[in-house]
Scaffold this motif. Structure first.
Motif, PDB file in Angstrom:
ATOM      1  N   GLY A   8      52.001 -61.987 112.625  1.00 14.02           N
ATOM      2  CA  GLY A   8      50.998 -63.037 112.430  1.00 14.02           C
ATOM      3  C   GLY A   8      51.101 -64.097 113.514  1.00 14.02           C
ATOM      4  N   ASN A 131      47.765 -57.867 115.778  1.00 14.74           N
ATOM      5  CA  ASN A 131      47.887 -59.031 114.930  1.00 14.74           C
ATOM      6  C   ASN A 131      47.674 -58.649 113.471  1.00 14.74           C
ATOM      7  N   ASN A 132      48.481 -59.235 112.616  1.00 16.83           N
ATOM      8  CA  ASN A 132      48.252 -59.064 111.187  1.00 16.83           C
ATOM      9  C   ASN A 132      47.209 -60.103 110.765  1.00 16.83           C
ATOM     10  N   VAL A 133      45.959 -59.661 110.631  1.00 18.08           N
ATOM     11  CA  VAL A 133      44.874 -60.600 110.281  1.00 18.08           C
ATOM     12  C   VAL A 133      44.400 -60.356 108.848  1.00 18.08           C
ATOM     13  N   PHE A 134      45.235 -59.678 108.062  1.00 18.49           N
ATOM     14  CA  PHE A 134      44.733 -59.091 106.820  1.00 18.49           C
ATOM     15  C   PHE A 134      45.103 -59.826 105.532  1.00 18.49           C
TER      16      PHE A 134
ATOM     17  N   VAL B  83      52.171 -68.038 106.334  1.00 12.26           N
ATOM     18  CA  VAL B  83      50.774 -68.491 106.438  1.00 12.26           C
ATOM     19  C   VAL B  83      50.060 -67.929 107.667  1.00 12.26           C
ATOM     20  N   GLY B  84      50.757 -67.151 108.474  1.00 11.44           N
ATOM     21  CA  GLY B  84      50.176 -66.729 109.752  1.00 11.44           C
ATOM     22  C   GLY B  84      49.480 -65.381 109.733  1.00 11.44           C
ATOM     23  N   ASN B  85      49.483 -64.686 108.588  1.00 12.31           N
ATOM     24  CA  ASN B  85      48.955 -63.323 108.579  1.00 12.31           C
ATOM     25  C   ASN B  85      47.473 -63.285 108.217  1.00 12.31           C
ATOM     26  N   GLY B  86      46.666 -63.963 109.020  1.00  8.29           N
ATOM     27  CA  GLY B  86      45.236 -63.982 108.736  1.00  8.29           C
ATOM     28  C   GLY B  86      44.431 -64.117 110.007  1.00  8.29           C
ATOM     29  N   ILE B  87      43.133 -64.244 109.812  1.00  8.66           N
ATOM     30  CA  ILE B  87      42.235 -64.504 110.937  1.00  8.66           C
ATOM     31  C   ILE B  87      42.609 -65.862 111.526  1.00  8.66           C
ATOM     32  N   VAL B  88      42.721 -65.912 112.828  1.00 19.03           N
ATOM     33  CA  VAL B  88      43.072 -67.184 113.473  1.00 19.03           C
ATOM     34  C   VAL B  88      41.945 -68.188 113.181  1.00 19.03           C
TER      35      VAL B  88
END
Lengths: 186, 127
Positions: A8, A131-134, B83-88
């Motif tokens: 992330g 990137n982990n965007v999930f 908190v970082g595992n998402g869409i920026v």
């Protein structure tokens, strides 16, 4: 050999991926950093500068390739090549949203998967950062949800092809897959 | 110091209480104790990310402050959401917050004697 490094924001994935690429390189290897980010504004410049500082002195040649990642091969010399591709999330966003060649998610995903596959064939070792965007649980607009699905599709395909898959959590590598042929660090 | 991370609502505090069988712990919510108030009790700092968020909004420098806090409370257990595992995020403040929480967690993980990641109430030791 191909490695996929995911994580992330602020997870330490870049720094881990760079160390991994360096550790896979023989002294004779040419090291390439494939940069995909298009820089807008001061924050973008600061981000690029932070990444440059991380790589300084490690002997990477930078190739800017925001779309059609396989074309980076044209900028590489013959011989043993090690490439660090950073990162799939920017590359995918560029393929999907950059005019005039914006593509639907499924098509962008295929383009990225095939491009990375070609890169893998043309390099001795390829380290790919994604990137982990999930996991933020937010329901975004349809275009962003399509992007997240494309990222999921790409990560799964790359993980399947990779010899080594690692998630970086708080700077700690958590190994998800280590193929029999993997000869790099654990 | 022990670090316990994981997503929202994964049962991190409960995990800490049951795993470490804490006797009379002092569990603080996104905060650190007043000097001298612990009296030998085990300190648990829950919702550490909220402390980072409030220090950023107050113009503090949590990256520097944390070092002194760890010197003072070397035996604490810190619990923090990932908190970082998402869409920026599109907003720069939110983006900066996630990035800084991530980088501070790297610092904490380096200093921690143990790092655990909790998913579905189950802890995975990653260091």
């Amino acid at each position: 050999m191909m490695a996929l490094v995911i994580g992330g924001s602020g997870s330490g994935k870049s720094s881990y991926a760079e160390e991994l690429a360096v550790s896979l390189s023989s002294p004779a290897a040419k090291k390439y950093y494939l940069a995909t980010m298009q820089v807008f504004g001061r924050e973008g410049e600061q981000r690029v500068e932070r990444h440059r500082a991380l790589r300084r002195g490690k002997g990477f040649l930078t190739i800017e390739q925001p779309t059609e990642i396989q074309k980076a091969v044209g900028c590489m010399e013959e011989g043993e090549r090690v490439a660090l591709l950073e990162c799939i999330s920017n590359l995918t966003a560029n393929e999907m949203f950059q005019q005039p060649e914006a593509k639907p998610g499924a098509q962008a995903a295929e383009q990225v998967i095939q491009g990375v596959g070609l890169l893998g064939k043309e390099t001795a070792h390829l380290v790919v950062v994604s990137n982990n965007v999930f996991e933020d649980g937010i329901c975004y607009d349809p275009a962003t949800m399509e992007y997240i699905r494309a990222m999921g599709r790409i990560n799964r395909a790359l993980a399947q092809a990779a010899d080594y898959v690692v998630e970086v959590v708080a700077g700690i590598p958590v190994v998800l897959k280590q193929g029999l042929n993997w000869k790099g660090q654990a | 110091m022990k670090l316990v991370i994981g997503g929202y609502a994964q049962g991190k505090l409960e995990y800490v209480f049951s795993k470490y069988k804490l006797q009379e712990p002092v569990a603080l919510d996104g905060a650190w104790p007043e000097p001298g108030s612990l009296q030998g009790k085990q300190l648990v700092v829950n919702h550490f990310h909220q402390w980072v968020k409030s220090r950023i909004s107050e113009g503090g420098c949590p990256e520097e402050e944390i070092s002194g806090l760890l010197d003072a409370y070397g035996d604490c257990i810190i619990i923090c959401d990932e908190v970082g595992n998402g869409i920026v995020p599109a907003g720069s403040a939110e983006r900066e917050y996630r990035e800084r929480v991530g980088r501070i967690l790297i610092l904490l993980a380096q200093r921690a004697e143990e790092v655990e990641r909790v998913i579905c109430g189950i802890g995975q030791k990653i260091k």
